[in-house]
Design a protein around this motif. Sequence first.
Motif, PDB file in Angstrom:
ATOM      1  N   ILE A  93     -14.562   4.596  -6.299  1.00  0.00           N
ATOM      2  CA  ILE A  93     -13.505   3.671  -6.688  1.00  0.00           C
ATOM      3  C   ILE A  93     -12.233   4.461  -6.958  1.00  0.00           C
ATOM      4  CG2 ILE A  93     -12.746   1.962  -8.369  1.00  0.00           C
ATOM      5  CD1 ILE A  93     -15.654   1.284  -8.861  1.00  0.00           C
ATOM      6  N   ILE A  94     -11.182   4.149  -6.189  1.00  0.00           N
ATOM      7  CA  ILE A  94      -9.885   4.793  -6.398  1.00  0.00           C
ATOM      8  C   ILE A  94      -9.158   3.995  -7.478  1.00  0.00           C
ATOM      9  CG2 ILE A  94      -7.765   5.603  -5.316  1.00  0.00           C
ATOM     10  CD1 ILE A  94      -9.172   5.333  -2.600  1.00  0.00           C
ATOM     11  N   ALA A  95      -9.124   4.549  -8.682  1.00  0.00           N
ATOM     12  CA  ALA A  95      -8.553   3.846  -9.829  1.00  0.00           C
ATOM     13  C   ALA A  95      -7.133   4.315 -10.105  1.00  0.00           C
ATOM     14  CB  ALA A  95      -9.430   4.065 -11.062  1.00  0.00           C
ATOM     15  N   CYS A  96      -6.458   4.768  -9.064  1.00  0.00           N
ATOM     16  CA  CYS A  96      -5.087   5.270  -9.179  1.00  0.00           C
ATOM     17  C   CYS A  96      -4.261   4.601  -8.096  1.00  0.00           C
ATOM     18  CB  CYS A  96      -5.069   6.793  -8.998  1.00  0.00           C
ATOM     19  SG  CYS A  96      -3.421   7.512  -8.815  1.00  0.00           S
ATOM     20  N   ASN A  97      -3.187   3.919  -8.495  1.00  0.00           N
ATOM     21  CA  ASN A  97      -2.374   3.203  -7.529  1.00  0.00           C
ATOM     22  C   ASN A  97      -1.702   4.137  -6.531  1.00  0.00           C
ATOM     23  OD1 ASN A  97      -2.067   0.086  -8.282  1.00  0.00           O
ATOM     24  ND2 ASN A  97      -2.356   1.255 -10.157  1.00  0.00           N
ATOM     25  N   THR A  98      -1.261   5.310  -6.981  1.00  0.00           N
ATOM     26  CA  THR A  98      -0.623   6.267  -6.077  1.00  0.00           C
ATOM     27  C   THR A  98      -1.605   6.752  -5.026  1.00  0.00           C
ATOM     28  OG1 THR A  98       0.897   6.999  -7.813  1.00  0.00           O
ATOM     29  CG2 THR A  98       0.607   8.457  -5.925  1.00  0.00           C
ATOM     30  N   ASP A 127     -10.622   0.111  -4.031  1.00  0.00           N
ATOM     31  CA  ASP A 127      -9.424   0.606  -4.703  1.00  0.00           C
ATOM     32  C   ASP A 127      -8.695  -0.510  -5.426  1.00  0.00           C
ATOM     33  OD1 ASP A 127      -6.775  -0.210  -3.102  1.00  0.00           O
ATOM     34  OD2 ASP A 127      -8.353   0.144  -1.631  1.00  0.00           O
ATOM     35  N   VAL A 128      -7.878  -0.130  -6.390  1.00  0.00           N
ATOM     36  CA  VAL A 128      -7.216  -1.100  -7.263  1.00  0.00           C
ATOM     37  C   VAL A 128      -6.191  -1.959  -6.536  1.00  0.00           C
ATOM     38  CG1 VAL A 128      -7.579   0.056  -9.487  1.00  0.00           C
ATOM     39  CG2 VAL A 128      -5.688   0.784  -8.020  1.00  0.00           C
ATOM     40  N   ILE A 129      -5.533  -1.402  -5.522  1.00  0.00           N
ATOM     41  CA  ILE A 129      -4.502  -2.173  -4.819  1.00  0.00           C
ATOM     42  C   ILE A 129      -5.133  -3.296  -4.004  1.00  0.00           C
ATOM     43  CG2 ILE A 129      -2.754  -2.095  -3.002  1.00  0.00           C
ATOM     44  CD1 ILE A 129      -1.928   0.643  -4.026  1.00  0.00           C
ATOM     45  N   ASN A 172       5.574   0.138  -1.634  1.00  0.00           N
ATOM     46  CA  ASN A 172       5.454  -1.232  -1.107  1.00  0.00           C
ATOM     47  C   ASN A 172       4.007  -1.596  -0.775  1.00  0.00           C
ATOM     48  OD1 ASN A 172       7.178  -3.445  -0.780  1.00  0.00           O
ATOM     49  ND2 ASN A 172       7.144  -3.281   1.448  1.00  0.00           N
ATOM     50  N   ALA A 173       3.058  -0.879  -1.383  1.00  0.00           N
ATOM     51  CA  ALA A 173       1.649  -1.046  -1.029  1.00  0.00           C
ATOM     52  C   ALA A 173       1.117  -2.430  -1.394  1.00  0.00           C
ATOM     53  CB  ALA A 173       0.814   0.031  -1.709  1.00  0.00           C
ATOM     54  N   TYR A 174       1.488  -2.935  -2.573  1.00  0.00           N
ATOM     55  CA  TYR A 174       0.988  -4.254  -2.973  1.00  0.00           C
ATOM     56  C   TYR A 174       1.554  -5.345  -2.073  1.00  0.00           C
ATOM     57  CZ  TYR A 174      -1.599  -3.021  -7.179  1.00  0.00           C
ATOM     58  OH  TYR A 174      -2.540  -2.530  -8.042  1.00  0.00           O
ATOM     59  N   ALA A 175       2.855  -5.274  -1.793  1.00  0.00           N
ATOM     60  CA  ALA A 175       3.473  -6.285  -0.929  1.00  0.00           C
ATOM     61  C   ALA A 175       2.826  -6.287   0.455  1.00  0.00           C
ATOM     62  CB  ALA A 175       4.975  -6.032  -0.816  1.00  0.00           C
ATOM     63  N   ARG A 176       2.574  -5.096   1.007  1.00  0.00           N
ATOM     64  CA  ARG A 176       1.938  -5.013   2.327  1.00  0.00           C
ATOM     65  C   ARG A 176       0.535  -5.605   2.290  1.00  0.00           C
ATOM     66  NH1 ARG A 176       3.739   0.300   2.429  1.00  0.00           N
ATOM     67  NH2 ARG A 176       1.589   1.019   2.246  1.00  0.00           N
ATOM     68  N   ALA A 177      -0.220  -5.269   1.231  1.00  0.00           N
ATOM     69  CA  ALA A 177      -1.597  -5.757   1.128  1.00  0.00           C
ATOM     70  C   ALA A 177      -1.631  -7.278   0.961  1.00  0.00           C
ATOM     71  CB  ALA A 177      -2.304  -5.085  -0.055  1.00  0.00           C
ATOM     72  N   ILE A 178      -0.722  -7.823   0.152  1.00  0.00           N
ATOM     73  CA  ILE A 178      -0.678  -9.270  -0.055  1.00  0.00           C
ATOM     74  C   ILE A 178      -0.234  -9.984   1.217  1.00  0.00           C
ATOM     75  CG2 ILE A 178       0.500 -11.126  -1.316  1.00  0.00           C
ATOM     76  CD1 ILE A 178       0.584  -9.161  -3.743  1.00  0.00           C
ATOM     77  N   HIS A 179       0.795  -9.452   1.876  1.00  0.00           N
ATOM     78  CA  HIS A 179       1.289 -10.078   3.104  1.00  0.00           C
ATOM     79  C   HIS A 179       0.269  -9.996   4.243  1.00  0.00           C
ATOM     80  CE1 HIS A 179       5.670  -9.665   1.606  1.00  0.00           C
ATOM     81  NE2 HIS A 179       5.225 -10.889   1.422  1.00  0.00           N
ATOM     82  N   HIS A 180      -0.566  -8.981   4.226  1.00  0.00           N
ATOM     83  CA  HIS A 180      -1.631  -8.874   5.225  1.00  0.00           C
ATOM     84  C   HIS A 180      -2.611 -10.036   5.071  1.00  0.00           C
ATOM     85  CE1 HIS A 180      -4.511  -7.028   7.963  1.00  0.00           C
ATOM     86  NE2 HIS A 180      -5.449  -7.193   7.050  1.00  0.00           N
ATOM     87  N   LEU A 181      -2.830 -10.448   3.815  1.00  0.00           N
ATOM     88  CA  LEU A 181      -3.744 -11.556   3.538  1.00  0.00           C
ATOM     89  C   LEU A 181      -3.077 -12.909   3.734  1.00  0.00           C
ATOM     90  CD1 LEU A 181      -5.214  -9.996   0.281  1.00  0.00           C
ATOM     91  CD2 LEU A 181      -6.466 -10.277   2.424  1.00  0.00           C
ATOM     92  N   HIS A 182      -1.822 -13.006   3.248  1.00  0.00           N
ATOM     93  CA  HIS A 182      -1.064 -14.257   3.324  1.00  0.00           C
ATOM     94  C   HIS A 182       0.391 -13.940   3.665  1.00  0.00           C
ATOM     95  CE1 HIS A 182      -4.023 -17.207   2.002  1.00  0.00           C
ATOM     96  NE2 HIS A 182      -4.460 -16.320   1.131  1.00  0.00           N
ATOM     97  N   PRO A 183       0.753 -13.972   4.929  1.00  0.00           N
ATOM     98  CA  PRO A 183       2.115 -13.595   5.349  1.00  0.00           C
ATOM     99  C   PRO A 183       3.221 -14.434   4.722  1.00  0.00           C
ATOM    100  CG  PRO A 183       0.625 -13.716   7.234  1.00  0.00           C
ATOM    101  CD  PRO A 183      -0.122 -14.290   6.080  1.00  0.00           C
TER     102      PRO A 183
END
Length: 271
Positions: free
Chosen positions: A73-78, A98-100, A128-139
């Motif tokens: 488990i990657i518990a570090c956002n970076t 991972d957390v993101i 911009n990792a969270y935005a990319r991950a969220i947009h991948h799920l729901h553009p």
Amino acid sequence: MSTADRRPIGVFDSGIGGLTVVRALMDRLPFEDIVYFGDSARVPYGVKSVATIEDFTRQIAEFLLQREVKALIIACNTMAAVAVEVVKQVAGAVPVLDVIDAGARAAARVTRSGAIGVIATPTTVNSNAYARAIHHLHPDVRVYSQACPLFVPLVEEGWLDHPVTRLTAEEYLKSVLVEDVDTLVLGCTHYPLIKPLLQQVCGDEMTIVDSAVTTAEATARRLSELGLLNPQREMPNYHYYVTDIPLRFQSIGERFLGRSIRQLEMVRLGS
């Protein structure tokens, strides 16, 4: 009953913040053994190059795999933003979470208005990792990110419900709340400790996504799907590895965990 079921879960972070993920895992999976690695000698990772972060992350993943963990488990956002693919390459058949990813999936699932706020460290926001991950799920979802650099030192100081922390939160959240978001992602593993304060600032209508909790939930689901849940019902074993033990590590770490740290060991990685 497979002997593989009894292997520990490996959790790692660039420092101490990932202990909030460990705490959530302890609550959600109370019979699982856990091995935690915090790279306390080389923190912070946010100011380092991508190549260096990937190298350090690989070293930690290999160290934990040598301890026969059944999941990483990657518990570090970076680390999650920069080096998740490196960890997956090293891990082979061992599942990697991972957390993101966990936080993004939870936020995309619970938002009603399609407007999500993300608060995190400047490095995570800039990635911009969270935005990319969220947009991948729901553009179509709108994501509004806000860097909150003062939260980490305030949390480590123990100012969890201090007037200074409250004023800081009110200032940081202005730009997010004005966008009428209905969901707020805590994009740093330090932030769950001030979740009650943030809820008060945001109001009861705001859904706060705690990526530590969502990561624990995702881990429980994955281990169950793979048949890797620990069948034993004895007291679990928790072991903590760090690359340095600062004077305040024990007290801060126990505040993050909500319990005492007993098996703490310092190790060296790399040259």
